[in-house]
Design a protein around this motif. Structure first.
Motif, short mmCIF file in Angstrom:
data_model
loop_
_atom_site.label_atom_id
_atom_site.label_comp_id
_atom_site.label_asym_id
_atom_site.label_seq_id
_atom_site.Cartn_x
_atom_site.Cartn_y
_atom_site.Cartn_z
N ALA A 78 0.85 -1.20 0.00
CA ALA A 78 0.00 0.00 0.00
C ALA A 78 0.88 1.25 0.00
O ALA A 78 0.90 2.01 0.93
N SER A 79 1.60 1.42 -1.09
CA SER A 79 2.60 2.49 -1.14
C SER A 79 2.06 3.80 -1.69
O SER A 79 2.69 4.83 -1.56
N LEU A 80 0.89 3.79 -2.29
CA LEU A 80 0.34 5.02 -2.86
C LEU A 80 -0.28 5.85 -1.75
O LEU A 80 -1.23 5.44 -1.11
N PRO B 290 -0.64 8.81 -15.27
CA PRO B 290 0.47 9.39 -16.01
C PRO B 290 1.72 9.64 -15.17
O PRO B 290 2.81 9.71 -15.69
N SER B 291 1.56 9.79 -13.85
CA SER B 291 2.71 10.10 -13.01
C SER B 291 2.39 9.76 -11.57
O SER B 291 1.27 9.37 -11.24
N THR B 292 3.36 9.93 -10.72
CA THR B 292 3.14 9.66 -9.30
C THR B 292 2.26 10.72 -8.66
O THR B 292 1.79 10.54 -7.54
N PHE B 293 2.00 11.84 -9.34
CA PHE B 293 1.17 12.89 -8.77
C PHE B 293 -0.30 12.78 -9.17
O PHE B 293 -1.10 13.60 -8.77
N ALA B 294 -0.65 11.78 -9.95
CA ALA B 294 -2.04 11.60 -10.36
C ALA B 294 -2.87 11.15 -9.16
O ALA B 294 -2.39 10.42 -8.30
N ARG B 295 -4.11 11.60 -9.10
CA ARG B 295 -5.01 11.26 -8.00
C ARG B 295 -6.09 10.31 -8.48
O ARG B 295 -7.01 10.72 -9.18
N PRO B 296 -6.02 9.06 -8.11
CA PRO B 296 -7.07 8.13 -8.52
C PRO B 296 -8.31 8.32 -7.65
O PRO B 296 -8.25 8.95 -6.60
N PHE B 297 -9.44 7.79 -8.11
CA PHE B 297 -10.64 7.78 -7.26
C PHE B 297 -11.34 6.43 -7.39
O PHE B 297 -11.17 5.72 -8.38
N LEU B 298 -12.09 6.08 -6.37
CA LEU B 298 -12.92 4.88 -6.35
C LEU B 298 -14.33 5.34 -6.03
O LEU B 298 -14.56 6.03 -5.04
N LYS B 299 -15.31 4.97 -6.87
CA LYS B 299 -16.70 5.37 -6.66
C LYS B 299 -17.61 4.17 -6.88
O LYS B 299 -17.48 3.46 -7.87
N LYS B 300 -18.56 3.98 -5.96
CA LYS B 300 -19.59 2.97 -6.15
C LYS B 300 -20.80 3.65 -6.77
O LYS B 300 -21.36 4.58 -6.21
N LEU B 301 -21.17 3.19 -7.97
CA LEU B 301 -22.34 3.71 -8.67
C LEU B 301 -23.15 2.54 -9.22
O LEU B 301 -22.58 1.67 -9.89
N TYR B 302 -24.43 2.53 -8.97
CA TYR B 302 -25.33 1.54 -9.55
C TYR B 302 -24.87 0.10 -9.31
O TYR B 302 -24.96 -0.75 -10.19
N GLY B 303 -24.31 -0.19 -8.13
CA GLY B 303 -23.90 -1.54 -7.78
C GLY B 303 -22.57 -1.98 -8.36
O GLY B 303 -22.23 -3.16 -8.30
N GLU B 304 -21.82 -1.06 -8.94
CA GLU B 304 -20.49 -1.38 -9.49
C GLU B 304 -19.47 -0.40 -8.93
O GLU B 304 -19.82 0.69 -8.50
N LEU B 305 -18.22 -0.81 -8.94
CA LEU B 305 -17.13 0.02 -8.43
C LEU B 305 -16.38 0.59 -9.63
O LEU B 305 -15.89 -0.16 -10.48
N TYR B 306 -16.28 1.92 -9.70
CA TYR B 306 -15.58 2.59 -10.79
C TYR B 306 -14.28 3.19 -10.26
O TYR B 306 -14.26 3.76 -9.17
N ILE B 307 -13.22 3.07 -11.06
CA ILE B 307 -11.89 3.52 -10.66
C ILE B 307 -11.40 4.52 -11.69
O ILE B 307 -11.19 4.17 -12.85
N ALA C 199 -9.25 11.89 -15.47
CA ALA C 199 -10.46 11.78 -14.67
C ALA C 199 -10.18 12.27 -13.26
O ALA C 199 -9.20 11.88 -12.64
N VAL C 200 -11.05 13.13 -12.75
CA VAL C 200 -10.91 13.68 -11.40
C VAL C 200 -11.93 13.05 -10.45
O VAL C 200 -11.61 12.65 -9.35
N ASP C 201 -13.18 12.93 -10.90
CA ASP C 201 -14.25 12.41 -10.06
C ASP C 201 -15.42 12.07 -10.96
O ASP C 201 -15.45 12.44 -12.14
N MET C 202 -16.42 11.37 -10.43
CA MET C 202 -17.63 11.11 -11.19
C MET C 202 -18.81 10.99 -10.24
O MET C 202 -18.63 10.70 -9.05
N ALA C 203 -20.00 11.26 -10.77
CA ALA C 203 -21.22 11.23 -9.97
C ALA C 203 -22.36 10.64 -10.79
O ALA C 203 -22.40 10.82 -12.01
N PRO C 204 -23.30 9.95 -10.11
CA PRO C 204 -24.47 9.44 -10.82
C PRO C 204 -25.48 10.56 -11.06
O PRO C 204 -25.69 11.41 -10.19
N VAL C 205 -26.09 10.57 -12.24
CA VAL C 205 -27.15 11.51 -12.56
C VAL C 205 -28.19 10.71 -13.34
O VAL C 205 -27.90 10.25 -14.45
N SER C 206 -29.36 10.52 -12.75
CA SER C 206 -30.40 9.69 -13.34
C SER C 206 -29.85 8.29 -13.54
O SER C 206 -29.47 7.63 -12.59
N ASP C 207 -29.73 7.82 -14.78
CA ASP C 207 -29.19 6.48 -15.02
C ASP C 207 -27.87 6.52 -15.78
O ASP C 207 -27.45 5.53 -16.39
#
Length: 187
Positions: free
Chosen positions: A11-13, A67-84, A112-120
């Motif tokens: 868990a180095s990140l 792209p680099s060590t400075f990139a910020r990943p995200f994990l989001k649960k939407l509609y029963g699935e996990l998005y990265i 990609a910075v973030d994501m959100a559910p809107v309708s479907d």
């Protein structure tokens, strides 16, 4: 007890989020997190049931869009699935535990910075890879297409930070050079 078990040299990140996600492949529940940095980043999972970090198939869960060590990943649960969100790509883990490395590819030069559910559908907040471009872009994604988006809009400020959907009011926050602004989609 997982707090002591979850200390791992892997868990180095430093910026990895941790998300609780249950799949139907086994009766286990997992904590998903990201290890490594840049193009060597991987999605890993910690089994809460057996309190083990040995992940079946973890070698296949490479996140090659960072792209680099400075990139910020995200994990989001939407509609029963996990998005990265990992750089130029959105990866996903479905409810059966199946990993898709490139569920969606952003246009060249966008991160990609973030994501959100809107309708479907989902709304992806993205920023240019070049920090000298002063804009943030939102992409409407139907969660099925792998390379094309339904529509897009441009916010006149760089430094996109997050996007949320509160009661069908989509709010985004951008921060750059010590200033922050909230944006809301109308209609």
């Amino acid at each position: 007890a997982w707090a002591t078990e979850f200390t791992s040299a892997e868990a180095s990140l430093q910026t990895s989020p941790v998300v609780y996600f249950k799949t139907s492949e086994t009766p286990s529940t997992y904590l998903y997190y990201i290890t490594g940095s840049g193009a060597t980043s991987k999605l890993m999972r910690y089994n809460l049931t057996s309190e083990s970090n040995n992940d079946v198939g973890s070698d296949a869960m490479t996140l090659d869009g960072m792209p680099s060590t400075f990139a910020r990943p995200f994990l989001k649960k939407l509609y029963g699935e996990l998005y990265i969100g990992n750089g130029n790509y959105i990866s996903k883990v479905d409810k059966d535990g199946v990993f898709t490395q490139h569920a969606f590819t952003l246009p060249t030069g966008m991160l990609a910075v973030d994501m959100a559910p809107v309708s479907d559908v989902a709304l992806i907040l993205a920023k240019p890879q070049s920090r000298f471009i002063n804009e943030t872009i939102g992409y409407w994604w139907d969660l099925a297409e792998t390379t094309s988006f339904d529509d897009r809009f441009v916010l006149p400020m760089g430094g996109g930070q997050w996007i949320r959907n509160w009661a069908e009011k989509v709010v985004m926050f951008c921060s750059q050079n010590g200033f922050g602004k909230f944006y809301q989609l109308s209609g």
